[in-house]
Design an enzyme around this catalytic site. Structure first.
Site, PDB file in Angstrom:
ATOM      1  N   LYS A 154       2.089  21.533 -40.133  1.00  0.00           N
ATOM      2  CA  LYS A 154       0.860  22.249 -40.513  1.00  0.00           C
ATOM      3  C   LYS A 154       0.059  21.504 -41.570  1.00  0.00           C
ATOM      4  CE  LYS A 154       1.948  26.905 -39.065  1.00  0.00           C
ATOM      5  NZ  LYS A 154       2.130  28.300 -39.393  1.00  0.00           N
ATOM      6  N   LYS A 238       4.131  23.244 -27.629  1.00  0.00           N
ATOM      7  CA  LYS A 238       4.320  24.698 -27.702  1.00  0.00           C
ATOM      8  C   LYS A 238       2.988  25.424 -27.490  1.00  0.00           C
ATOM      9  CE  LYS A 238       4.709  26.558 -31.720  1.00  0.00           C
ATOM     10  NZ  LYS A 238       5.006  27.011 -33.063  1.00  0.00           N
ATOM     11  N   LYS A 241      -1.764  29.144 -31.144  1.00  0.00           N
ATOM     12  CA  LYS A 241      -3.161  29.540 -31.359  1.00  0.00           C
ATOM     13  C   LYS A 241      -3.973  28.394 -31.935  1.00  0.00           C
ATOM     14  CE  LYS A 241      -1.301  32.332 -34.998  1.00  0.00           C
ATOM     15  NZ  LYS A 241      -0.736  33.633 -35.001  1.00  0.00           N
TER      16      LYS A 241
HETATM   17  P1  TYM Z   1       4.065  33.582 -35.949  1.00  0.00           P
HETATM   18  O1  TYM Z   1       3.060  34.563 -36.398  1.00  0.00           O
HETATM   19  O2  TYM Z   1       3.669  32.151 -35.842  1.00  0.00           O
HETATM   20  O3  TYM Z   1       4.656  33.992 -34.551  1.00  0.00           O
HETATM   21  C1  TYM Z   1       5.110  35.315 -34.313  1.00  0.00           C
HETATM   22  C2  TYM Z   1       6.323  35.305 -33.393  1.00  0.00           C
HETATM   23  O4  TYM Z   1       5.984  34.686 -32.139  1.00  0.00           O
HETATM   24  C3  TYM Z   1       6.915  33.660 -31.836  1.00  0.00           C
HETATM   25  N1  TYM Z   1       6.224  32.578 -31.109  1.00  0.00           N
HETATM   26  C4  TYM Z   1       6.628  32.110 -29.924  1.00  0.00           C
HETATM   27  N2  TYM Z   1       7.664  32.444 -29.125  1.00  0.00           N
HETATM   28  C5  TYM Z   1       7.795  31.780 -27.963  1.00  0.00           C
HETATM   29  N3  TYM Z   1       6.931  30.777 -27.576  1.00  0.00           N
HETATM   30  C6  TYM Z   1       5.886  30.418 -28.342  1.00  0.00           C
HETATM   31  N4  TYM Z   1       5.054  29.470 -27.940  1.00  0.00           N
HETATM   32  C7  TYM Z   1       5.691  31.090 -29.583  1.00  0.00           C
HETATM   33  N5  TYM Z   1       4.774  30.988 -30.577  1.00  0.00           N
HETATM   34  C8  TYM Z   1       5.111  31.914 -31.506  1.00  0.00           C
HETATM   35  C9  TYM Z   1       7.403  33.181 -33.198  1.00  0.00           C
HETATM   36  O5  TYM Z   1       8.633  32.508 -33.102  1.00  0.00           O
HETATM   37  C10 TYM Z   1       7.485  34.479 -33.965  1.00  0.00           C
HETATM   38  O6  TYM Z   1       8.708  35.143 -33.680  1.00  0.00           O
HETATM   39  N6  TYM Z   1       6.789  32.930 -40.051  1.00  0.00           N
HETATM   40  C11 TYM Z   1       6.566  33.826 -38.941  1.00  0.00           C
HETATM   41  C12 TYM Z   1       6.171  35.214 -39.349  1.00  0.00           C
HETATM   42  C13 TYM Z   1       7.128  35.834 -40.314  1.00  0.00           C
HETATM   43  C14 TYM Z   1       8.413  36.350 -40.005  1.00  0.00           C
HETATM   44  C15 TYM Z   1       8.918  36.847 -41.239  1.00  0.00           C
HETATM   45  C16 TYM Z   1       9.163  36.431 -38.830  1.00  0.00           C
HETATM   46  C17 TYM Z   1       6.901  36.017 -41.639  1.00  0.00           C
HETATM   47  N7  TYM Z   1       7.984  36.630 -42.205  1.00  0.00           N
HETATM   48  C18 TYM Z   1      10.183  37.408 -41.308  1.00  0.00           C
HETATM   49  C19 TYM Z   1      10.431  37.024 -38.919  1.00  0.00           C
HETATM   50  C20 TYM Z   1      10.929  37.507 -40.141  1.00  0.00           C
HETATM   51  C21 TYM Z   1       5.428  33.237 -38.101  1.00  0.00           C
HETATM   52  O7  TYM Z   1       4.613  32.517 -38.572  1.00  0.00           O
HETATM   53  O8  TYM Z   1       5.387  33.702 -36.828  1.00  0.00           O
END
Ligand code: TYM
Length: 376
Positions: A154, A238, A241
């Site tokens: 990032k 992957k 967004k």
């Molecule tokens: P974020 O917002 O990027 O993504 C949310 C969830 O979607 C999953 N994900 C995917 N799964 C499969 N294929 C993909 N291409 C894909 N892109 C995203 C992510 O693995 C995630 O489960 N850091 C986290 C948010 C967070 C969090 C937490 C999660 C903050 N605190 C505590 C669990 C527990 C994040 O940025 O996810």
């Protein structure tokens, strides 16, 4: 002295199976997850979150949202929050952030999360997240954060211009999880490293402060056929967004025609689908579409191959498009309905924040006591 003249090892601590206190917890890099400390014996709790940073896509839906819904009926409390504090680690337009937060909440509800069963709340509405994150900033080691690949991706070439928050983001994530003493965290594969860091922080806190089993060492739940949904334009990247090409992803706000057209245009190879799963090796685009089909249909990839093996993409893509449209259309429609009724979303978020704080505040109070902070 021992008989060969070496110094006696220090006597074992009566409380812990390792020396306590550590000679200097502040310079100790060892996470000690492997140390056999008494296990956490509290109840099972499930927690996860999604960032409030704009459009949700099929990867989020299959890797996270759909999984949360499956887990809400298992009898354990489920905490699902909108990670707005994580979102501001990169610039967010303040005029849009509230709407983005409501949009994620709408997606939770539209996907089938029931606010009676799941505790749905905005992260920033529960102050204890920030309080515990600070304490964990003093537990986590720079060396651990330096290994985080997501920060490297990032921040790119402009590390020194990134926010400090982007760097310490996984520490906040550990606080999110451990604040509720969550034992299971359903996420996509890209979050695995952050979960490992959470486990290290839990173990080091328990160890440094001599409170074995205080925090659970939580398990990542990375399961199902679509833990890493790939871009529709490049089977090696992957679905995300941040991809500049909108054709690389299916957004949860796309209409039926857009979904069908994106699947039609998805990159593939000229071969028909193989008869066995092994035949998908070295065919990342085909493998991705099969995984998406499986996850949407609730099948295994083997079952999809049994159904479509030997058929070309001319047959498979329209079947996938129909399935994607029929699965996502109700979610999209319900999201739109909810977004037109922000008061309903706000009621859910407010009630969720109150319930979440009831769980979080006593934990953070206990942590403050353990750390030795002054309390009246
Ligand atoms: P974020 O917002 O990027 O993504 C949310 C969830 O979607 C999953 N994900 C995917 N799964 C499969 N294929 C993909 N291409 C894909 N892109 C995203 C992510 O693995 C995630 O489960 N850091 C986290 C948010 C967070 C969090 C937490 C999660 C903050 N605190 C505590 C669990 C527990 C994040 O940025 O996810």
């Amino acid at each position: 002295m021992t008989c060969d003249g070496a110094a006696e090892p220090p006597p074992a601590s009566p409380r812990l199976p390792f020396d306590f206190p550590r000679p200097d917890p502040m310079t100790d890099q060892t996470p000690d997850v492997a140390t056999p400390v008494p296990n956490y014996d509290g109840p099972r709790r499930i927690l996860s979150g999604i960032q409030a940073s704009g459009a949700l896509h099929l990867g989020n839906y299959l890797g996270a949202l759909k999984r949360f819904v499956e887990l809400q009926d298992q009898g354990a409390p489920v905490y699902v929050f909108v990670a707005d504090m994580h979102a501001i680690t990169v610039w967010q337009d303040p005029a849009k952030l509230t709407a983005q937060t409501r949009e994620i909440a709408a997606a939770y509800l539209a996907s089938g999360l029931d606010p009676e069963k799941a505790i749905i709340f905005p992260q920033s509405a529960v102050r204890a997240h920030a309080e515990l994150a600070w304490i964990f900033n003093c537990v986590a080691r720079l060396g651990w954060l330096d290994r985080m690949t997501q920060f490297k991706e990032k921040s790119g070439k402009h590390k020194e211009r990134s926010s400090v928050g982007l760097y310490t983001y996984p520490v906040l994530q550990a606080a999110d999880i451990l604040l509720y003493k969550a034992t299971e965290v359903p996420v996509g594969e890209d979050q695995k490293q952050h979960l490992e860091l959470t486990r290290d922080i839990a173990a080091k806190f328990n160890n440094d402060f001599g409170v074995p089993g205080f925090f659970p060492v939580p398990e990542p739940i990375i399961q199902g056929p679509a833990t890493r949904v790939m871009s529709l334009r490049d089977g090696a990247a992957k679905m995300s967004k941040s991809d500049p090409s909108d054709n690389s992803r299916i957004n949860l706000t796309d209409d039926a025609d857009t979904i069908a057209s994106k699947i039609k245009k998805a990159k593939t190879d000229p071969e028909p689908l193989p008869e066995t799963l092994d035949g998908l090796n070295e065919r990342p685009e085909a493998k991705n579409l099969v995984a998406i089909y499986a996850a949407l249909a609730g099948l295994t990839r083997e079952q999809v191959i049994a159904q479509f093996g030997g058929q070309g993409f001319g047959a498979f893509k329209p079947a996938l498009a129909d399935l994607a449209v029929s699965s996502l259309a109700p979610v999209t429609a319900e999201m739109r309905r909810l977004m037109d009724d922000p008061a309903e979303i706000d009621r859910v978020l407010k009630a969720g924040a109150e319930r979440a704080a009831e769980g979080a505040d006593p934990v953070v109070d206990e942590v403050k006591k353990i750390v030795g902070f002054w309390r009246a």
